[in-house]
Scaffold this motif. Structure first.
Motif, PDB file in Angstrom:
ATOM      1  N   ASP A   1       0.826  -1.205   0.000  1.00 30.82           N
ATOM      2  CA  ASP A   1       0.000   0.000   0.000  1.00 30.82           C
ATOM      3  C   ASP A   1       0.865   1.262   0.000  1.00 30.82           C
ATOM      4  O   ASP A   1       0.610   2.215   0.732  1.00 30.82           O
ATOM      5  CB  ASP A   1      -0.934  -0.009   1.211  1.00 30.82           C
ATOM      6  CG  ASP A   1      -2.160   0.883   1.009  1.00 30.82           C
ATOM      7  OD1 ASP A   1      -2.454   1.225  -0.151  1.00 30.82           O
ATOM      8  OD2 ASP A   1      -2.806   1.234   2.010  1.00 30.82           O
TER       9      ASP A   1
ATOM     10  N   THR B   1     -12.394 -13.582   4.591  1.00 26.24           N
ATOM     11  CA  THR B   1     -11.746 -12.313   4.253  1.00 26.24           C
ATOM     12  C   THR B   1     -11.232 -11.655   5.522  1.00 26.24           C
ATOM     13  O   THR B   1     -11.874 -11.730   6.572  1.00 26.24           O
ATOM     14  CB  THR B   1     -12.734 -11.364   3.548  1.00 26.24           C
ATOM     15  OG1 THR B   1     -13.275 -12.022   2.398  1.00 26.24           O
ATOM     16  CG2 THR B   1     -12.042 -10.089   3.103  1.00 26.24           C
ATOM     17  N   CYS B   2     -10.066 -11.024   5.428  1.00 30.08           N
ATOM     18  CA  CYS B   2      -9.539 -10.238   6.544  1.00 30.08           C
ATOM     19  C   CYS B   2      -8.728  -9.084   5.965  1.00 30.08           C
ATOM     20  O   CYS B   2      -8.629  -8.927   4.747  1.00 30.08           O
ATOM     21  CB  CYS B   2      -8.692 -11.096   7.481  1.00 30.08           C
ATOM     22  SG  CYS B   2      -7.166 -11.712   6.741  1.00 30.08           S
ATOM     23  N   PHE B   3      -8.131  -8.273   6.845  1.00 35.93           N
ATOM     24  CA  PHE B   3      -7.366  -7.109   6.422  1.00 35.93           C
ATOM     25  C   PHE B   3      -5.911  -7.240   6.861  1.00 35.93           C
ATOM     26  O   PHE B   3      -5.602  -7.924   7.841  1.00 35.93           O
ATOM     27  CB  PHE B   3      -7.968  -5.823   7.004  1.00 35.93           C
ATOM     28  CG  PHE B   3      -9.332  -5.504   6.468  1.00 35.93           C
ATOM     29  CD1 PHE B   3      -9.480  -4.823   5.269  1.00 35.93           C
ATOM     30  CD2 PHE B   3     -10.471  -5.898   7.154  1.00 35.93           C
ATOM     31  CE1 PHE B   3     -10.736  -4.532   4.764  1.00 35.93           C
ATOM     32  CE2 PHE B   3     -11.734  -5.616   6.662  1.00 35.93           C
ATOM     33  CZ  PHE B   3     -11.872  -4.935   5.459  1.00 35.93           C
ATOM     34  N   THR B   4      -5.026  -6.588   6.130  1.00 36.28           N
ATOM     35  CA  THR B   4      -3.614  -6.594   6.501  1.00 36.28           C
ATOM     36  C   THR B   4      -3.442  -6.009   7.898  1.00 36.28           C
ATOM     37  O   THR B   4      -4.114  -5.052   8.276  1.00 36.28           O
ATOM     38  CB  THR B   4      -2.783  -5.778   5.500  1.00 36.28           C
ATOM     39  OG1 THR B   4      -3.325  -4.450   5.403  1.00 36.28           O
ATOM     40  CG2 THR B   4      -2.793  -6.411   4.131  1.00 36.28           C
TER      41      THR B   4
ATOM     42  N   GLU C   1      -4.296  -7.309  10.635  1.00 37.75           N
ATOM     43  CA  GLU C   1      -5.360  -7.743  11.547  1.00 37.75           C
ATOM     44  C   GLU C   1      -5.075  -9.161  12.042  1.00 37.75           C
ATOM     45  O   GLU C   1      -4.813 -10.063  11.244  1.00 37.75           O
ATOM     46  CB  GLU C   1      -6.700  -7.704  10.820  1.00 37.75           C
ATOM     47  CG  GLU C   1      -7.874  -8.280  11.599  1.00 37.75           C
ATOM     48  CD  GLU C   1      -9.144  -8.368  10.771  1.00 37.75           C
ATOM     49  OE1 GLU C   1     -10.201  -8.649  11.354  1.00 37.75           O
ATOM     50  OE2 GLU C   1      -9.077  -8.165   9.538  1.00 37.75           O
TER      51      GLU C   1
ATOM     52  N   LEU D   1      -7.293  -8.191   2.357  1.00 37.61           N
ATOM     53  CA  LEU D   1      -7.460  -6.872   1.754  1.00 37.61           C
ATOM     54  C   LEU D   1      -6.586  -5.850   2.474  1.00 37.61           C
ATOM     55  O   LEU D   1      -6.228  -6.035   3.641  1.00 37.61           O
ATOM     56  CB  LEU D   1      -8.926  -6.434   1.834  1.00 37.61           C
ATOM     57  CG  LEU D   1      -9.960  -7.388   1.229  1.00 37.61           C
ATOM     58  CD1 LEU D   1     -11.367  -6.865   1.491  1.00 37.61           C
ATOM     59  CD2 LEU D   1      -9.730  -7.568  -0.260  1.00 37.61           C
ATOM     60  N   ASN D   2      -6.252  -4.776   1.777  1.00 38.40           N
ATOM     61  CA  ASN D   2      -5.507  -3.693   2.407  1.00 38.40           C
ATOM     62  C   ASN D   2      -6.307  -3.092   3.547  1.00 38.40           C
ATOM     63  O   ASN D   2      -7.526  -2.886   3.430  1.00 38.40           O
ATOM     64  CB  ASN D   2      -5.187  -2.598   1.389  1.00 38.40           C
ATOM     65  CG  ASN D   2      -3.839  -2.810   0.734  1.00 38.40           C
ATOM     66  OD1 ASN D   2      -2.871  -3.169   1.404  1.00 38.40           O
ATOM     67  ND2 ASN D   2      -3.771  -2.603  -0.569  1.00 38.40           N
ATOM     68  N   ALA D   3      -5.624  -2.799   4.644  1.00 38.95           N
ATOM     69  CA  ALA D   3      -6.311  -2.211   5.793  1.00 38.95           C
ATOM     70  C   ALA D   3      -6.982  -0.892   5.423  1.00 38.95           C
ATOM     71  O   ALA D   3      -7.987  -0.502   6.023  1.00 38.95           O
ATOM     72  CB  ALA D   3      -5.328  -2.001   6.939  1.00 38.95           C
TER      73      ALA D   3
ATOM     74  N   GLN E   1      -8.805  -0.346   3.027  1.00 33.11           N
ATOM     75  CA  GLN E   1     -10.116  -0.580   2.431  1.00 33.11           C
ATOM     76  C   GLN E   1     -11.215  -0.736   3.473  1.00 33.11           C
ATOM     77  O   GLN E   1     -12.385  -0.890   3.118  1.00 33.11           O
ATOM     78  CB  GLN E   1     -10.072  -1.835   1.550  1.00 33.11           C
ATOM     79  CG  GLN E   1      -9.166  -1.702   0.345  1.00 33.11           C
ATOM     80  CD  GLN E   1      -9.136  -2.972  -0.481  1.00 33.11           C
ATOM     81  OE1 GLN E   1      -8.147  -3.689  -0.518  1.00 33.11           O
ATOM     82  NE2 GLN E   1     -10.235  -3.253  -1.156  1.00 33.11           N
ATOM     83  N   LYS E   2     -10.836  -0.712   4.757  1.00 31.04           N
ATOM     84  CA  LYS E   2     -11.856  -0.808   5.796  1.00 31.04           C
ATOM     85  C   LYS E   2     -12.775   0.401   5.734  1.00 31.04           C
ATOM     86  O   LYS E   2     -12.333   1.533   5.568  1.00 31.04           O
ATOM     87  CB  LYS E   2     -11.203  -0.862   7.186  1.00 31.04           C
ATOM     88  CG  LYS E   2     -10.605  -2.207   7.549  1.00 31.04           C
ATOM     89  CD  LYS E   2     -10.116  -2.190   8.986  1.00 31.04           C
ATOM     90  CE  LYS E   2      -9.556  -3.535   9.394  1.00 31.04           C
ATOM     91  NZ  LYS E   2      -9.095  -3.529  10.806  1.00 31.04           N
ATOM     92  N   LYS E   3     -14.054   0.157   5.896  1.00 35.45           N
ATOM     93  CA  LYS E   3     -15.023   1.262   5.877  1.00 35.45           C
ATOM     94  C   LYS E   3     -15.123   1.889   7.253  1.00 35.45           C
ATOM     95  O   LYS E   3     -15.015   1.240   8.262  1.00 35.45           O
ATOM     96  CB  LYS E   3     -16.394   0.743   5.433  1.00 35.45           C
ATOM     97  CG  LYS E   3     -16.402   0.260   3.983  1.00 35.45           C
ATOM     98  CD  LYS E   3     -17.789  -0.184   3.574  1.00 35.45           C
ATOM     99  CE  LYS E   3     -17.814  -0.638   2.124  1.00 35.45           C
ATOM    100  NZ  LYS E   3     -19.158  -1.092   1.700  1.00 35.45           N
TER     101      LYS E   3
END
Length: 472
Positions: free
Chosen positions: A244, A390-393, A395, A466-468, A470-472
């Protein structure tokens, strides 16, 4: 020990305390068991190139001004996973009477990069003899001519080259002015037949201490060594990713790779299950081999969700909202449910006869078994992975194999390959993914059958990271 660019290290068979140590076997490389200092291994074709100050000719020895023997480059051919041939010096164009150190090979452009002192004819002994990077063409067994790297400088050290597998990036260490510490990591990008100006990897990677010995793996991990404070000992091994738009904060390797001694010059094969590194944990610089003890994971099947839940509904009536009818479902497992549409999960495998009875709530008349369904619940014959899809980087996520329930099979051990080079053992584990992508997580469960046979069962599940950002 030669402290800056010509440091020599030594490795030993574990045990050492640390997470996951039982998954690795670490031993001194058989070609590094003598009294010499051996260090900075590099996997090259069917063997290993390394640097050593070993004595080949008692009448022809070279020493530095401090009295240390100079280091030359050697190649040792690998016979099998644990046996090697006799180390032999590389050709005279590469080895000289000064130090030759860490190497890296660009297989795309057929170029070997290596570290060497800049001054071959040193008349002024008070003048520092800094290191630089040199390169030589090597293709199909034929060597070319040695050339200096364009950014060598007689005023400071440049060394420890590490080329990316595609040949587009050249990482190295240097104490050039403007860095963050005693020595920083830099990268140059290929531009035609040349290289861009060096770019410091930044404060996320570099520290106020010495950051050295980079190695860029095909997985996009950049391994390196640093003696920054707050960790196990002197030089420790770390890795980082470019993610990122920036390099992530370095991750410290656990034992048996790091110890209270100096540990550095880590290299690993494409599978990330075998490699080498250098350490002084036995008092001298030697090269150590490491091999994963994880059972071989071949023929793994995709994880299948257990089918033990079913939706039951009455198909003949279309006016359930207006007709005063009561629906009763007998699922055949000792439980009942009510309603036109009912979901039910069975606790055990087997065949069940589900019956529907309807009652007219006005007249009280009941019709038994107006519909019957034979339901077969089959227990899985494979392990089961509980993990997020699915998870985030960055995390932390939880994975487990606790829902593994196979008839006639008693689980004893759980082994994990997390798809990013990390291995783990245990029914429940936690991990963090540092880069986005789709990772295949494999779980091998070893256990005993009712007949007394020990068998392995393996499944896999894909996790999307997913890239952190991208968290909403």
């Amino acid at each position: 020990m030669k402290r800056f660019y010509f440091q020599l290290l030594l490795l030993v068979v574990c045990p050492f305390p640390g997470t996951g140590q039982s998954l690795w076997e670490v031993r001194v490389a058989p070609f590094s068991m003598g009294v010499a200092n051996d260090y900075a291994p590099f996997l090259f074709q069917d063997g290993v190139i390394f640097s050593s100050d070993r004595i080949d000719n008692i009448f022809n020895q070279y020493r530095t001004m401090s009295g240390e023997r100079t280091s030359n480059l050697y190649f040792v051919k690998k016979k099998d996973s644990v046996h090697f041939g006799r180390p032999r010096k590389l050709l005279f164009q590469i080895n000289t009477f000064v130090n030759e150190g860490p190497v890296s090979y660009d297989a795309t452009h057929h170029v070997l990069y290596f570290t060497r002192n800049l001054l071959l004819d040193k008349k002024n002994k008070k003048q520092p003899n800094y290191t630089g990077i040199f390169y030589i063409d090597y293709n199909n067994g034929n060597w070319g001519t040695v050339h200096p790297f364009v950014y060598n400088n007689p005023a400071y050290n440049v060394g420890h080259p590490a080329v990316s597998p595609d040949g587009k990036m050249l990482f190295f260490a240097s104490d050039m002015p403007g860095g963050y510490g005693r020595s920083d990591l830099y990268v140059c990008y290929r531009q035609g037949n040349g290289w861009s100006k060096p770019k410091n990897l930044g404060k996320n990677v570099n520290s106020a201490a010495s950051d050295l010995y980079p190695f860029f793996h095909p997985s996009r991990r950049l391994y390196f060594a640093s003696d920054r404070t707050g960790f196990l000992g002197k030089l420790d091994i770390f890795f980082t990713f470019f993610n990122d738009g920036q390099w992530i904060l370095p991750v410290h390797l656990d034992a048996p790779f790091n110890s209270p001694a100096d540990d550095y010059a880590y290299v690993v094969d494409s599978s990330m299950h075998a490699g080498l590194f250098t350490s002084t944990r036995r008092g001298r610089d030697n090269i150590f081999m490491f091999t994963s003890l994880l059972p071989e994971m071949k023929g793994c099947n995709p994880v299948e969700e257990p089918v033990n839940c079913f939706l039951f509904y009455e198909t003949q009536s279309n006016n359930t909202d207006t007709i005063p009818i009561k629906y009763k479902w007998d699922f055949g497992d000792g439980t009942v449910g009510y309603g036109h549409t009912v979901e039910h999960c069975f606790d055990k495998s087997g065949q069940y006869l589900a019956r529907l009875s309807v009652t007219d709530t006005i007249t009280g008349e009941t019709r038994e078994s107006v519909a019957t369904y034979l339901v077969e619940v089959v227990e899985s014959q494979e392990p089961f992975i509980t993990a997020p899809d699915t998870c985030f980087t960055g995390e932390e996520i939880h994975l487990d194999g606790l829902e593994t329930s196979i008839p006639g099979f008693q689980p004893e051990q759980y082994f994990w390959d997390l798809g990013n080079g990390n291995l783990a053992e245990g029914a429940e584990i936690k991990t963090i993914y540092h880069t986005p992508g789709i990772f295949m997580v494999r779980l091998l469960v070893r256990g005993m059958t009712n007949t007394g046979n020990r068998v392995d069962k393996c499944v896999y599940k894909e996790i999307t990271v997913l890239n952190a950002g991208q968290k909403k």
